[in-house]
Design an enzyme around this catalytic site. Structure first.
Site, PDB file in Angstrom:
ATOM      1  N   SER A 209       0.839  -1.199   0.000  1.00 22.81           N
ATOM      2  CA  SER A 209       0.000   0.000   0.000  1.00 22.81           C
ATOM      3  C   SER A 209       0.871   1.244   0.000  1.00 22.81           C
ATOM      4  CB  SER A 209      -0.910   0.012   1.229  1.00 22.81           C
ATOM      5  OG  SER A 209      -0.146   0.338   2.393  1.00 22.81           O
ATOM      6  N   ASP A 210       0.268   2.391  -0.252  1.00 21.26           N
ATOM      7  CA  ASP A 210       0.921   3.666   0.040  1.00 21.26           C
ATOM      8  C   ASP A 210       0.916   3.832   1.565  1.00 21.26           C
ATOM      9  OD1 ASP A 210       2.060   6.206  -0.183  1.00 21.26           O
ATOM     10  OD2 ASP A 210       0.841   6.728  -1.922  1.00 21.26           O
ATOM     11  N   ALA A 211       1.486   4.914   2.062  1.00 24.01           N
ATOM     12  CA  ALA A 211       1.634   5.112   3.508  1.00 24.01           C
ATOM     13  C   ALA A 211       0.317   4.845   4.230  1.00 24.01           C
ATOM     14  CB  ALA A 211       2.115   6.528   3.788  1.00 24.01           C
ATOM     15  N   TRP A 212       0.359   3.969   5.199  1.00 29.14           N
ATOM     16  CA  TRP A 212      -0.850   3.483   5.866  1.00 29.14           C
ATOM     17  C   TRP A 212      -1.335   4.513   6.875  1.00 29.14           C
ATOM     18  CZ3 TRP A 212      -1.004  -1.526   9.317  1.00 29.14           C
ATOM     19  CH2 TRP A 212      -2.331  -1.917   9.513  1.00 29.14           C
TER      20      TRP A 212
END
Length: 299
Positions: A209-212
């Protein structure tokens, strides 16, 4: 008329500095170049010349993109890092895009060629590329969860093409995007991550994912959709263990199968790194077995 002659138009293909005034302030814009266009203001008989010109420019530069991938892999080896949150494949949908400096082009072919050769150069030399942001993340304002709507044809022919070219050239990683596709977060979209990426394109790498940031980025939804791991950085509110415990009670077989698939994909990535080479005692695990499939073969 600015476009009255082919020579003038070709100058614009190479890039044009244009100044404008907005709200009493002056701005300077550098139009991206080169581009391939089907603008109706260009006579049809000239279009083939523009296409050939643009392709020749790209041929001149793709080897530079390949070398960028090679050098990035060499530097990463020195730094003892094994994956690269790059290259970035989103589209210059607007000249006001906040990260256009990081993306390649408003043209899917040119962007795709640059992506494919960069990724190939890196992957052949032991650096896993995490192509980002998959897909439709073409603005920075409100990008965390904004709903992106477009036709499937536009999505496939413009915004997905650079990713497709890089995947088929051998990229082994994908970063899913912050935005939603329609109303579904891209990192939890089965049509995007399973049906298109893995089944149609044949991708066998792993997805992060992108930054969670929590909230709508639900880890159980992600893993069930083929998003193998979350990019966590220690912020609060991401109670993944509790989420998975609750989800496991509801669907033990589905959650177990999804986690096993995610673990397999991540282990496959680990086994392509120089860190794993040290365990093996050789570098037979480095590189790619399959030939690249490029939109054009450039010699």
């Amino acid at each position: 008329d600015l476009f009255s002659s082919l020579s003038t138009f070709l100058k614009i293909l190479h890039g044009l500095r244009a100044s404008t005034t907005l709200g009493g302030k002056s701005f300077v814009t550098i139009l991206p170049a080169p581009i391939t266009t089907s603008s109706p203001i260009v006579m049809p008989g000239r279009m083939r010349a523009l296409e050939l010109h643009s392709h020749s420019l790209q041929c001149r530069h793709v080897h530079g993109h390949y070398q960028r991938g090679v050098v990035s892999a060499e530097e990463s080896k020195e730094l003892q890092t094994h994956s690269w949150y790059a290259p970035a494949a989103n589209t210059h949908r607007s000249p006001m895009g906040g990260r256009n400096f990081e993306y390649y082009s408003e043209d899917p072919l040119l962007g795709g060629m640059a992506m494919a050769y960069t990724a190939r150069g890196a992957e052949e030399n032991g650096l896993t590329c995490m192509l980002k942001h998959f897909a439709g993340n073409d603005q920075e304002t409100n990008r965390t969860g904004i709903e992106t709507y477009m036709s499937e044809r536009a999505y496939r022919e413009i915004y997905l093409k650079p990713f497709e070219y890089a995947v088929k050239a051998g990229a082994n990683g994908i970063m899913s995007a912050f935005n939603r596709l329609n109303t579904t977060w891209c990192g939890a979209s089965r049509p995007l991550l399973l049906d298109l990426l893995r089944t149609e394109w044949g991708f066998d790498g792993f997805v992060v994912s992108d930054a969670w940031v929590g909230g709508y980025m639900i880890s159980t939804d992600a893993v069930l959709a083929g998003n193998d791991t979350m990019l966590g950085f220690g912020i609060g509110g991401n109670n993944s263990a509790e989420d998975f415990s609750a989800a496991f009670e509801q669907d033990p077989e589905g959650i177990r199968a999804a986690l096993e698939e995610a673990a397999k994909n991540i282990c496959n990535y680990v086994m392509t790194t120089y860190a794993f080479s040290e365990v093996c005692g050789n570098t037979d695990n480095i590189g790619l077995d399959e030939p690249a499939i490029y939109p054009y073969t450039v010699k």
